[in-house]
Every structure is written in structure tokens, then in C-alpha cells.
Design a protein around this motif. Structure first.
Motif: not given
Length: 209
Positions: A179, A190, A184-188, A181-182
Motif C-alpha cells: 500500500c 500494488w 502523482s500522490d494517488n493512493r495505491k 502513494r505513487d
């Protein structure tokens, strides 16, 4: 044809939500570890026969630990591995049990990270090799123990802006859920694989999916 489990609550306790981990060794016992957010004390519990009527309220204090780092438990057969971070927030320790969590050996310092450790995950392969994964900022590192000796940590080949959770299971390779953030500050959430000779060569990482 998929079994859908009908969950039922066995226990409602007063323990505060915070860092925690759990495993079930081969004898069917339930081993839980948690950190108390008021004192940053590590507690351990083993319930030999978990079920309705079992006592889930008894905990054993294991010492003070990091206030900002997760903990990890792993098991295979009768072996149980407990990993946590010391009060310096950088040194990771491991304690082993060979009797399904009934007793644990003394802590062993595994590695000292360059900065505060965030999250831990661990697993054991069928040969008894342990792999401990830990995050520092947006990086994930792997350190393995073979023949009773911990090796040098190696960083993954992926990148993330931050990590907010790790989990691992060994099935052919070391399979991770991550878990964070990428860029671009998107929650992910993976998934990725750290090779153990099944689908990838040992130590070779897959891309984040």
C-alpha cells in the motif's frame, strides 16, 4: 464454486487499534502480537485452541519498541518468526520460536536502516529461509536469513512516493501486497513478486501491478 466464509466474532477486547500481526502455526494455535499506543510496549499472546469460549485477553509484555514502525509475524510448520523495530526506530530485531509460539528466543538484531522504518512483512519458504521486507520512506528492502545467518539488505527495483502497508506470503516466490502513494500522490494497492527461483530468479523483482 467459491467458498464464502460466514465470519463470527469470538472476542471484543479493550485493546486499542494500533500496529498488530497474527499467525496460526501448524498446531492450530493463534499467535498475536500488538503494540500499545499509550506506552509503545510490544505484547504477545498465544491461544492454544482458539474458538468460542477461549480467553483472548491475556498478553505478555515483550519490551518497548518503535512508536512509528509496524511489526510482523510469520510461521511455517512449528516455526514462528516475530520481527519488530527498536526504540531507535531504525534497528530491526527478530525473535524465533520452534514450538509454535509457546516460547521465543532472545532478540537478534537483523539490520539498522538508514532512517525510520515504516512497515514490516515476513515469510518463510519450505527450505526454512526467512525473508524480511521493510519500508523506509518510499523504498522497500529485503533481507534474508539462511542457515541461521541474516544477510545484507537489498532495495527493490520499484519506486513509490510513500509506503503505508506491507504483507507477504511465500508461494513459489515471495509475493507481496504493498500500500502507498505513487509519484502523482494517488493512493495505491500494488502487488509484486520478489523472486525465489520459481517465476523469477532469486532477488529479482517484478514491476508493481
Amino acid at each position: 464454486g467459491v467458498a464464502r466464509l460466514n465470519w463470527s466474532r469470538l472476542y471484543t477486547g479493550s485493546e486499542a487499534d494500533f500496529y498488530h500481526a497474527t499467525v496460526m502455526p501448524q498446531d492450530g494455535s493463534l499467535v498475536r502480537a500488538r503494540v500499545a499506543p499509550s506506552s509503545y510496549q510490544l505484547y504477545l499472546q498465544r491461544v492454544a485452541n482458539p474458538g468460542p469460549g477461549s480467553d483472548f485477553s491475556q498478553w505478555t509484555a515483550m519490551g518497548s519498541v518503535s512508536a512509528v514502525s509496524g511489526i510482523a509475524l510469520a510461521s511455517r510448520a512449528s516455526s514462528v518468526l516475530l520481527c519488530y523495530v527498536g526504540t531507535d526506530q531504525q534497528t530491526i530485531y527478530a525473535r524465533d520460536s520452534s514450538d509454535s509460539g509457546a516460547t521465543f528466543g532472545d532478540p537478534v538484531a537483523v539490520v539498522t536502516a538508514p532512517a525510520a522504518v515504516g512497515w514490516l512483512a515476513a515469510a518463510l519458504n519450505p527450505s526454512g529461509v526467512a525473508a524480511l521486507f521493510y519500508s523506509v520512506g518510499g523504498n522497500v528492502y529485503c533481507v534474508k536469513r539462511s542457515g541461521g545467518t541474516w544477510g545484507a539488505p537489498a532495495a527493490w527495483s520499484n519506486s513509490a512516493a510513500s509506503i503505508s502497508g506491507l504483507a507477504c506470503v511465500h508461494q513459489g516466490d515471495w509475493n507481496l501486497a504493498v500500500c502507498g502513494r505513487d509519484a502523482s500522490d494517488n493512493r495505491k494497492l500494488w502487488s509484486c513478486v520478489c523472486g525465489d527461483g520459481y517465476s523469477r530468479d532469486p532477488g529479482v523483482w517484478s514491476a508493481l501491478e
